[in-house]
Design an enzyme around this catalytic site. Structure first.
Site, PDB file in Angstrom:
ATOM      1  N   TRP A 150      25.649   0.838 -40.233  1.00  0.00           N
ATOM      2  CA  TRP A 150      26.396  -0.345 -39.584  1.00  0.00           C
ATOM      3  C   TRP A 150      25.439  -1.024 -38.764  1.00  0.00           C
ATOM      4  O   TRP A 150      25.210  -2.384 -38.847  1.00  0.00           O
ATOM      5  CB  TRP A 150      27.447  -0.007 -38.726  1.00  0.00           C
ATOM      6  CG  TRP A 150      28.934   0.259 -39.880  1.00  0.00           C
ATOM      7  CD1 TRP A 150      29.368   1.211 -39.945  1.00  0.00           C
ATOM      8  CD2 TRP A 150      29.312  -0.855 -40.880  1.00  0.00           C
ATOM      9  NE1 TRP A 150      30.273   1.046 -40.913  1.00  0.00           N
ATOM     10  CE2 TRP A 150      30.330  -0.257 -41.650  1.00  0.00           C
ATOM     11  CE3 TRP A 150      29.159  -1.914 -41.357  1.00  0.00           C
ATOM     12  CZ2 TRP A 150      30.994  -0.692 -42.421  1.00  0.00           C
ATOM     13  CZ3 TRP A 150      29.634  -2.766 -42.169  1.00  0.00           C
ATOM     14  CH2 TRP A 150      30.719  -2.202 -42.870  1.00  0.00           C
ATOM     15  N   LYS A 173      40.032   0.254 -37.452  1.00  0.00           N
ATOM     16  CA  LYS A 173      40.058   1.636 -37.309  1.00  0.00           C
ATOM     17  C   LYS A 173      40.616   2.307 -36.188  1.00  0.00           C
ATOM     18  O   LYS A 173      41.422   2.980 -36.388  1.00  0.00           O
ATOM     19  CB  LYS A 173      38.336   1.803 -37.098  1.00  0.00           C
ATOM     20  CG  LYS A 173      37.628   1.859 -38.553  1.00  0.00           C
ATOM     21  CD  LYS A 173      36.808   0.897 -38.584  1.00  0.00           C
ATOM     22  CE  LYS A 173      36.132   0.946 -39.987  1.00  0.00           C
ATOM     23  NZ  LYS A 173      34.885  -0.098 -39.889  1.00  0.00           N
ATOM     24  N   ASP A 195      28.592  -2.534 -30.941  1.00  0.00           N
ATOM     25  CA  ASP A 195      29.713  -2.909 -32.189  1.00  0.00           C
ATOM     26  C   ASP A 195      30.746  -1.584 -32.056  1.00  0.00           C
ATOM     27  O   ASP A 195      30.227  -0.247 -32.334  1.00  0.00           O
ATOM     28  CB  ASP A 195      28.791  -2.724 -33.451  1.00  0.00           C
ATOM     29  CG  ASP A 195      30.066  -2.724 -34.716  1.00  0.00           C
ATOM     30  OD1 ASP A 195      30.982  -2.791 -34.329  1.00  0.00           O
ATOM     31  OD2 ASP A 195      29.310  -2.736 -35.745  1.00  0.00           O
TER      32      ASP A 195
HETATM   33  C1  LIG Z   1      34.118  -0.898 -40.464  1.00  0.00           C
HETATM   34  C2  LIG Z   1      32.980  -1.358 -39.558  1.00  0.00           C
HETATM   35  C3  LIG Z   1      32.175  -2.508 -39.692  1.00  0.00           C
HETATM   36  C4  LIG Z   1      32.932  -3.436 -40.618  1.00  0.00           C
HETATM   37  O1  LIG Z   1      33.985  -4.045 -40.402  1.00  0.00           O
HETATM   38  P1  LIG Z   1      34.803  -5.378 -40.945  1.00  0.00           P
HETATM   39  O2  LIG Z   1      35.617  -5.418 -40.181  1.00  0.00           O
HETATM   40  O3  LIG Z   1      35.009  -4.838 -42.501  1.00  0.00           O
HETATM   41  O4  LIG Z   1      33.640  -6.627 -41.057  1.00  0.00           O
HETATM   42  C5  LIG Z   1      31.128  -2.816 -38.867  1.00  0.00           C
HETATM   43  N1  LIG Z   1      30.782  -1.807 -37.762  1.00  0.00           N
HETATM   44  C6  LIG Z   1      31.133  -0.547 -37.671  1.00  0.00           C
HETATM   45  C7  LIG Z   1      30.671   0.160 -36.771  1.00  0.00           C
HETATM   46  C8  LIG Z   1      32.483  -0.277 -38.714  1.00  0.00           C
HETATM   47  O5  LIG Z   1      32.917   0.972 -38.444  1.00  0.00           O
END
Ligand SMILES: *Cc1c(COP(=O)(O)O)cnc(C)c1O
Length: 354
Positions: A100, A190, A166
């Site tokens: 990511w 998540k 993030d």
């Molecule tokens: C799942 C995830 C993303 C992407 O998320 P979206 O909502 O599908 O854009 C980005 N960063 C991390 C750390 C993730 O786990």
């Protein structure tokens, strides 16, 4: 048979929250309509929105000099919004420790000057050694929990620029000192709620730096001035996320989540380390408590493992297609019983096949 859903995202939500949402699905607060059928500007929804923000602020102890934004486009929307809002004509630094953070850096490169610093040392270890002065950067970006790789950085990097993180797969999973950051963001699906929503927690002095061409729905100042209602927000996702915040509060807050998460992860890692049948290659200090990756030593048994796990009510254990192997995502909503059931299954499977 109980079903336990180990999907990395969209992930399981707390059973109590789902039951409450179901009960009021078609008749929210005796209004005779669903919460998703309400105007986002009516008093009932405004109350949902405000309460959700306040509860998130309480849970994370977000200081008043930070704005909380409920935006569209998930975490990847923020991969674009962050450089558009913060990069100006300057440069940014992206720390890399997995899939990511790599993707975030690649997207940011489309908007200007981006430098990267790879933290990966091999053997599942990570280090900031050699990271020099960072005061020239408009911001430094990193990913504390790499969902695909099952890797976490628990120490917050010391940098001399606004730190951007993030938190998509670790928000509310353990305590975090918000004041160390310029901006925090997370896709909701998540650890928070339905997909599509992005939470952004941003220091107010960073709100007004967007480039003029930034799309209005990605512009932090526009979002802040309109209380995240510049256009119609994802109201149902906002509502359900708010219910998850209430649930976390009822459980005792983030500290209680953190304690449970530590115990769940420990249960699984201890079992994997003690078994000759399974392995995990991440150094202990960098193992994710949210996404536990593991491999069968005999990878020829992978499909069989997944099939039998599914039959035992243990869903979505396949690792991300890029890295293979297995992955058990055990966010806040996963009870200890789910992890115990997984360990019991893994024990039976190993005994049957070694
Ligand atoms: C799942 C995830 C993303 C992407 O998320 P979206 O909502 O599908 O854009 C980005 N960063 C991390 C750390 C993730 O786990």
């Amino acid at each position: 048979m109980s079903i336990y859903n180990f999907c990395a995202g969209p992930a399981m939500l707390p059973a109590e929250v789902m039951a409450k949402a179901e009960a009021e699905f078609r008749n929210y607060q005796q209004l005779g309509v669903s919460v998703m059928e309400l105007s986002h500007r009516c008093p009932e929804f405004m109350a949902v929105a405000e309460e959700a923000e306040q509860n998130l602020r309480d849970l994370m102890a977000i200081p008043d000099n930070y704005a909380v934004l409920f935006m569209h486009g998930g975490a990847r929307g923020q991969f674009s919004a962050i450089p558009m809002n913060l990069l100006g004509q300057g440069k940014a630094l992206y720390l890399l420790n997995g899939q990511w953070s790599d993707s975030a850096a690649k997207e940011a490169e489309r908007y200007g000057q981006v430098e990267t610093f790879d933290l990966r040392q091999g053997k599942g270890c990570f280090s900031l050694d050699g990271l020099g002065d960072t005061s020239d950067y408009r911001y430094v970006h990193y990913c504390p929990n790499e969902t695909v790789d099952g890797v976490a950085l628990y120490d917050i990097p010391e940098v001399d620029a606004p730190l951007v993180a993030d938190l998509s797969s670790c928000i509310l999973g353990r305590e975090l000192d918000v004041s160390r950051f310029g901006l925090l963001y997370a896709g909701a699906q998540k650890n928070v709620g339905p997909a599509g929503l992005a939470l952004v927690i941003v220091r107010r002095d960073l709100l007004d730096q967007a480039r003029p061409e930034t799309p209005s729905i990605l512009n932090y100042q526009v979002a802040q001035k309109s209380d995240s209602m510049y256009n119609t927000p994802p109201t149902f996702a906002w509502y359900l996320s708010g219910e998850v915040f209430k649930w976390i509060k009822e459980q005792g807050g983030v500290a209680v989540m953190a304690e449970r998460n530590r115990r769940k992860a420990q249960t699984l890692y201890d079992f994997i380390d003690a078994s000759p049948f399974y392995q995990n290659n991440v150094a202990a200090a960098f193992r994710s408590e949210m996404n536990v990756t593991f491999q069968l030593v005999d990878e020829g048994l992978n499909q069989r493992f997944l099939k039998e796990a599914e039959a035992a009510g243990l869903r979505a254990l396949e690792g991300h297609r890029i890295v293979g192997g297995m992955r058990a995502s055990i966010y806040n909503a996963m009870p200890q019983q789910g992890v115990d059931a997984l360990v019991a299954f893994m024990t039976r499977f190993a005994e049957a096949h070694q």
